[in-house]
Design an enzyme around this catalytic site. Structure first.
Site, PDB file in Angstrom:
ATOM      1  N   ARG A   1     -24.794  -4.553   7.828  1.00 57.16           N
ATOM      2  CA  ARG A   1     -24.369  -5.937   7.558  1.00 57.16           C
ATOM      3  C   ARG A   1     -24.638  -6.856   8.738  1.00 57.16           C
ATOM      4  O   ARG A   1     -24.689  -8.072   8.600  1.00 57.16           O
ATOM      5  CB  ARG A   1     -22.885  -5.917   7.193  1.00 57.16           C
TER       6      ARG A   1
ATOM      7  N   LYS B   1       0.860  -1.191   0.000  1.00 55.15           N
ATOM      8  CA  LYS B   1       0.000   0.000   0.000  1.00 55.15           C
ATOM      9  C   LYS B   1       0.893   1.237   0.000  1.00 55.15           C
ATOM     10  O   LYS B   1       1.856   1.311   0.761  1.00 55.15           O
ATOM     11  CB  LYS B   1      -0.895  -0.017   1.245  1.00 55.15           C
TER      12      LYS B   1
ATOM     13  N   GLU C   1     -18.108  -7.534  10.747  1.00 53.27           N
ATOM     14  CA  GLU C   1     -19.068  -6.903  11.662  1.00 53.27           C
ATOM     15  C   GLU C   1     -20.083  -7.914  12.204  1.00 53.27           C
ATOM     16  O   GLU C   1     -20.496  -7.825  13.359  1.00 53.27           O
ATOM     17  CB  GLU C   1     -19.800  -5.770  10.939  1.00 53.27           C
TER      18      GLU C   1
HETATM   19  C1  LIG Z   1     -18.151  -4.105   5.551  1.00 57.99           C
HETATM   20  C2  LIG Z   1     -17.065  -3.064   5.597  1.00 57.99           C
HETATM   21  N1  LIG Z   1     -16.464  -2.797   6.762  1.00 57.99           N
HETATM   22  C3  LIG Z   1     -15.509  -1.850   6.848  1.00 57.99           C
HETATM   23  C4  LIG Z   1     -15.118  -1.150   5.719  1.00 57.99           C
HETATM   24  C5  LIG Z   1     -14.098  -0.036   5.827  1.00 57.99           C
HETATM   25  N2  LIG Z   1     -12.933  -0.320   5.005  1.00 57.99           N
HETATM   26  C6  LIG Z   1     -12.737   0.266   3.838  1.00 57.99           C
HETATM   27  S1  LIG Z   1     -11.357  -0.232   3.102  1.00 57.99           S
HETATM   28  C7  LIG Z   1     -10.947  -1.214   4.430  1.00 57.99           C
HETATM   29  C8  LIG Z   1      -9.687  -2.003   4.444  1.00 57.99           C
HETATM   30  C9  LIG Z   1      -9.694  -2.954   3.274  1.00 57.99           C
HETATM   31  O1  LIG Z   1      -8.508  -3.726   3.324  1.00 57.99           O
HETATM   32  P1  LIG Z   1      -8.141  -4.582   2.050  1.00 57.99           P
HETATM   33  O2  LIG Z   1      -9.321  -5.353   1.609  1.00 57.99           O
HETATM   34  O3  LIG Z   1      -6.926  -5.339   2.402  1.00 57.99           O
HETATM   35  O4  LIG Z   1      -7.857  -3.503   0.912  1.00 57.99           O
HETATM   36  P2  LIG Z   1      -6.610  -2.490   0.837  1.00 57.99           P
HETATM   37  O5  LIG Z   1      -7.128  -1.173   1.351  1.00 57.99           O
HETATM   38  O6  LIG Z   1      -5.518  -3.051   1.683  1.00 57.99           O
HETATM   39  O7  LIG Z   1      -6.259  -2.434  -0.610  1.00 57.99           O
HETATM   40  C10 LIG Z   1     -11.930  -1.166   5.373  1.00 57.99           C
HETATM   41  C11 LIG Z   1     -11.900  -1.906   6.668  1.00 57.99           C
HETATM   42  C12 LIG Z   1     -15.777  -1.456   4.519  1.00 57.99           C
HETATM   43  N3  LIG Z   1     -15.475  -0.793   3.380  1.00 57.99           N
HETATM   44  N4  LIG Z   1     -16.712  -2.409   4.469  1.00 57.99           N
HETATM   45 MG   LIG Z   2      -4.986  -4.939   2.205  1.00 51.59          MG
END
Ligand SMILES: Cc1ncc(C[n+]2csc(CCOP(=O)(O)OP(=O)(O)O)c2C)c(N)n1
Ligand SMILES: [Mg+2]
Ligand SMILES: CC(=O)[C@@H](O)[C@H](O)COP(=O)(O)O
Length: 657
Positions: free
Chosen positions: A403, A289, A375
């Site tokens: 959710r 990232k 969640e």
């Molecule tokens: C159901 C849900 N919970 C929380 C979030 C908040 N959220 C947005 S991006 C993220 C992290 C995602 O991590 P990853 O899938 O590894 O993607 P990256 O940002 O590392 O590319 C979170 C927790 C969300 N989008 N959806």
């Molecule tokens: Mg990630």
């Protein structure tokens, strides 16, 4: 003119050679840093998928093949390669969405920012392709390691892996973090695969050769069988020791990787292998990232997961920090409460800092749990913790509670579990668009039996109502507040016996008490503005803040009986919201005062700033006042009692007040 401007569709990538592709990746990275620094957005995630997105668009043929992004915050490169290179309006009203948007492009499919859904989309699309005779069209799902900690992803993998003919390519974008480093067994497992594993195993030719060789050994008499068993034991030993037997392969998914997610050639080789494999396959790309941007890589908290307007050179915010945020008020108070009560525990869904549990965690690391983007699990696990004598505080963004509704209803509420759910980003949030507004929570929770819902109007009430919430040990309690800076303090002129705060009363000596304004949470300043505007037009009003909007307090019903009109102003959907619930309670009490639910429409609201969206839906003092005046003076709707001196709109007789 650089290469990027020459890319109008993914097809334009096909003619580029290795050096040009490297140049293009560099141009895209510079473009992202320069432009997202000016608008704000998900800079880190998108810097991490430059090569990955380029390779996907070179090996697969969007939109004939479907490319689905999980969560969608990492789709800026995809947008750049599919004809959208003006990022000056990113996440702004009427401008480019920060997520895929079907209205922008035929290449975009999933618009929701709710994580862990992409594989279910891929399962569904690939089933449709099979049944419509288009099984040769691929579905490529780009899913992060964080999103893979969400249960939905595994429900989908179960289904996808069950059918070897599904042309589903799951690209795991593994940068080792959600905001913070990803937690959980899967994350450790994925990380353990980081030692380079060759990908030739996945080629069908290899499979065919291996099978033929195995049969020959097995049929080759005692020596052949001994040789086969020895080699099989050796291979298993190597895999178990050096490259753990892939859980994906155990599930029936072919696994390719891990692949260097910033090496275009390696990525294209892996994706080509996956494409030729012809069945469900996982390509595990190891990325970083914020890759290629030192300030992001150095930002340990979240590697610039989401930034505001920053100096592109330093990565530092250009604006000075504004007023204290709701989140920071919560962060301080919950940490203090945790100091005082050892039964208090915190739960986050991979968002420790964004939801404000970091101070609590710093002081009591053993009592704050990051369950990943899960969640549903968080709520039910909290019910278990409550059963065990703890008082869990589950902190999530309001939109993500959607959710976990069943877990709230059937695990927490049905068992009368003393769990506090803190909803940050409640109400209109703004730049993240339709799937991020926390606008459904109040309508959703108001049907949960026994649930207590608080909507603090300012920092003092947040501290107060949070403490009141954690004191409720036999039912779910919900405390919801907005995104961004906390509003100014709004003191009550009186607190009624059931905790309702009176914020404004009719002017002294006024005989008529026309309108009762029920202000929910952060709407108090708006409500007081409406009251002042009404007063200037000869309509007096009383403004109250229930503080605890559920269960509905009796004083609200009593006050409603003494007014001509009740207006409930809430930053949530008006259908089934607090106003609707008050209306029901009034009717049950035999109070037939007219009531207006003033809130958000049952619509998906496009992105913009919070104030722009509120303006767009009419949640402004001017609009609300206008509607009330038209109603009261225009007697559009007959009231329980007309204004003094004004004939009753239906009976014609003059009232005696
Ligand atoms: C159901 C849900 N919970 C929380 C979030 C908040 N959220 C947005 S991006 C993220 C992290 C995602 O991590 P990853 O899938 O590894 O993607 P990256 O940002 O590392 O590319 C979170 C927790 C969300 N989008 N959806
Ligand atoms: Mg990630
Ligand atoms: C994609 C996602 O769900 C989050 O990253 C979100 O964009 C953050 O929103 P805030 O800026 O309100 O923290």
């Amino acid at each position: 003119m650089g290469l990027l401007e020459t890319i109008r569709t993914p097809k334009d990538l096909a003619t580029l050679g290795t050096l040009e592709l490297e140049q293009l990746a560099g141009e895209i990275r510079s473009f992202l840093i320069t432009n997202v620094a000016q608008t704000g957005g998900h800079l880190g995630p998108n810097l991490g998928v430059v090569e990955l997105t380029m390779a996907i668009h070179r090996i697969f043929e969007s939109p004939r093949d479907s490319i689905v992004f999980d969560t969608g915050h990492q789709s800026y490169v995809h947008k750049l390669l599919t004809g959208r290179q003006d990022f000056s309006t990113l996440r702004q009203e009427g401008g480019l969405s920060g997520y895929p948007d079907r209205g922008e492009s035929e290449h975009d499919i999933v618009e929701s920012s709710h994580a862990s859904s992409s594989l279910s989309w891929a399962d569904g699309i690939s089933r449709a392709r099979q049944l419509t005779g288009e099984e040769d069209r691929y579905v490529v799902a780009v899913v992060g390691d964080g999103a893979l900690t969400g249960g939905m992803a595994w429900e989908a993998i179960n289904n996808i892996a069950a059918d070897k003919r599904r042309r589903v390519v799951i690209v795991v974008n593994d940068n080792g973090r959600s905001y913070a480093p990803t937690v959980g067994g899967l994350a450790d497992y994925l990380a353990s695969l980081r030692p380079t594993i060759d990908s030739f195993r996945a080629t069908p030719a290899y499979e065919v050769a291996l099978d033929r060789w195995k049969k020959r050994l097995q049929n080759g008499g005692p020596l052949g069988q001994f040789t086969y068993r020895s080699l099989h034991a050796m291979k298993k030993g190597i895999k178990d020791w050096w490259a753990p037997q892939g859980m994906f392969e155990d599930l029936g998914m072919k696994y390719i990787g891990p692949v260097d997610g910033h090496n275009l050639q390696a990525l294209e080789n892996a994706l080509t292998t996956a494409r030729h494999y012809g069945g469900p396959v996982i390509v595990h790309a190891m990325t970083e990232k914020g890759h290629g941007y030192a300030p992001a890589r150095a930002h340990e908290d979240d590697q610039f997961h989401a930034v505001g307007v920053i100096d592109p050179e330093t990565g530092e915010p250009t604006a000075s920090p504004g007023a204290q945020s709701w989140t920071s008020v919560f962060a301080e108070e919950i940490a203090d409460i945790a100091d005082e009560r050892k039964d208090i525990v915190g739960i986050t869904g991979a968002m420790l800092i964004p939801v404000g549990l970091h101070k609590f965690a710093a002081r009591h690391p053993e009592r704050v749990f990051d369950v990943g983007i899960a969640e549903q699990h968080a709520l039910t696990s909290a019910a278990g913790m409550a059963f065990g004598g703890l008082h869990p505080v589950v902190a999530v963004y309001a939109t993500f509670l959607n959710r976990a509704f069943d877990q709230l209803l059937m695990d927490v509420a049905l068992h009368r579990a003393g769990v506090t759910i803190v909803l940050d980003r409640a109400g209109v949030t703004g730049p993240d668009g339709a799937s991020h507004h926390g606008m459904w929570d109040m309508a959703m929770v108001q049907i949960v039996p026994g649930l207590h819902l608080a909507a603090p109007r300012d920092a003092t009430r947040l501290r107060e109502e949070l403490r009141e919430a954690v004191a409720i040990g036999d039912a779910p309690s919900v405390v919801r507040f907005s995104r961004g800076s906390v509003g100014k303090e709004v003191e009550a002129i009186e607190r009624l016996s059931d905790g309702v705060d009176v914020l404004a009363r009719r002017p002294e000596g006024s005989t008529e008490n026309d309108v009762l304004i029920v202000s929910v949470g952060a709407m108090s300043e708006l409500a007081l503005d409406v009251a002042a505007r009404l007063g200037s037009q000869g309509i007096s009003s009383t403004v109250v803040d229930p503080r605890w909007v559920l269960p509905v307090r009796k004083s609200i019903i009593a006050l409603a009986a003494r007014h001509r009109l009740v207006v409930c102003i809430e930053d949530g959907v008006r259908a089934g919201g607090v106003g609707s619930r008050i209306r029901q309670e009034m009717r049950a009490a035999g109070v037939d005062t007219a009531l207006n639910e003033v809130g958000l429409p049952v619509e998906f609201l496009a992105h913009g700033t919070r104030s722009q969206v509120l303006e767009r839906v009419g949640l402004t003092a001017q609009q609300i006042t206008h509607d009330i005046v038209a109603q009261v003076l225009g007697t559009k709707v007959p009231f329980a009692r007309p204004l003094p001196g004004q004939a009753h709109p239906t009976t014609g007789s003059l009232p005696t007040l």
